[in-house]
Design a protein around this motif. Structure first.
Motif, PDB file in Angstrom:
ATOM      1  N   ARG A  41      27.602  -4.385 -52.091  1.00 30.12           N
ATOM      2  CA  ARG A  41      28.799  -3.550 -52.241  1.00 30.12           C
ATOM      3  C   ARG A  41      29.690  -4.058 -53.366  1.00 30.12           C
ATOM      4  N   HIS A  58      28.607  -5.271 -56.027  1.00 31.42           N
ATOM      5  CA  HIS A  58      27.792  -5.156 -57.240  1.00 31.42           C
ATOM      6  C   HIS A  58      27.294  -6.526 -57.718  1.00 31.42           C
ATOM      7  N   HIS A 106      24.296  -7.896 -57.491  1.00 31.72           N
ATOM      8  CA  HIS A 106      22.892  -7.624 -57.191  1.00 31.72           C
ATOM      9  C   HIS A 106      22.031  -8.879 -57.278  1.00 31.72           C
ATOM     10  N   SER A 163      20.543  -1.077 -53.622  1.00 32.78           N
ATOM     11  CA  SER A 163      21.154  -1.858 -54.698  1.00 32.78           C
ATOM     12  C   SER A 163      20.284  -1.844 -55.947  1.00 32.78           C
ATOM     13  N   ARG A 190      20.515   1.431 -57.905  1.00 37.23           N
ATOM     14  CA  ARG A 190      21.751   1.570 -58.671  1.00 37.23           C
ATOM     15  C   ARG A 190      21.771   0.675 -59.905  1.00 37.23           C
ATOM     16  N   VAL A 191      21.227  -0.535 -59.768  1.00 42.34           N
ATOM     17  CA  VAL A 191      21.368  -1.531 -60.829  1.00 42.34           C
ATOM     18  C   VAL A 191      20.164  -1.562 -61.770  1.00 42.34           C
TER      19      VAL A 191
END
Length: 210
Positions: free
Chosen positions: A104, A106, A108, A137, A140-141
């Motif tokens: 959450r 970020h 990662h 995660s 998103r990353v």
């Protein structure tokens, strides 16, 4: 002072205090409470080799409060203290709290390192929620290909994917314009008997229309 030092609250009271302090975000007081819980065992632990049965839920409330506030060091410290005090290995849900907080925030790379410690150092078996955090995660990353590697790791460990696992991958493929692979995920859900939920249909329709 003598009466105060002799007073040892039972686990019902400490659990209630932990819940109240966590809910009101009085984190310094919560840390102090955990120290007292460990230094002054409650009466239910007298003449027993076993820890207080309410030790886990009390610490779970604290770990969740620390992680939710973004204080990962405090959450990790509480987890380490619980690990030393508990009678048996901790379930994955305690580690998932911190893992989810890292994702959450970020962080990662930190989340991946934490997973490595969880599984290799502490020998904790990850569950579906563990992998769902990492899949989301990674999507998103790093992109959906990285998320697929966690999906395969999930299966390698004989951990059954959930609707959240499939939905995250399907959304990831559609986001990258890889529609055939997104549809393949939907077909696999049907083949495995998982079915398409309302959320799945929204992702599917939105992805194809987009």
């Amino acid at each position: 002072a003598d009466a105060s030092s002799a007073f040892r609250p039972d686990h019902r009271l400490t659990s209630l205090l932990a819940a109240r302090l966590a809910a009101s975000r009085r984190l310094p007081s919560l840390r102090r409470l955990l120290q007292l819980v460990l230094s002054r065992p409650c009466p239910c632990a007298d003449d027993s080799i076993f820890a207080c049965p309410d030790l886990l839920p009390t610490f779970r409330k604290a770990i969740l409060a620390f992680a939710t506030s973004g204080d990962i060091p405090a959450a990790s410290e509480a987890l380490a203290s619980l690990r030393r005090a508990a009678d048996s290995p901790l379930p994955a849900e305690f580690y998932n709290i911190i893992l989810h907080a890292l994702a959450r925030l970020h962080r990662h790379d930190d989340a991946i390192r934490f997973y490595g410690e969880m599984t290799s150092v502490h020998r904790v078996a990850p569950d579906a929620y563990t992998f769902n955090i990492l899949i989301n995660s990674s999507c998103r990353v790093e992109g959906v290909d990285a998320a697929m590697r966690w999906f395969e790791e999930m299966r390698r460990r004989s951990c059954a994917p959930t609707g959240v696992s499939f939905n995250t991958l399907m959304r990831g493929f559609f986001r990258e314009g890889r529609y055939k692979e997104g549809l393949k995920v939907a077909h696999e859900m049907l083949q495995l008997g998982a079915g398409l939920s309302v959320a799945s249909m929204e992702i599917l329709i939105g992805g194809l229309c987009g």
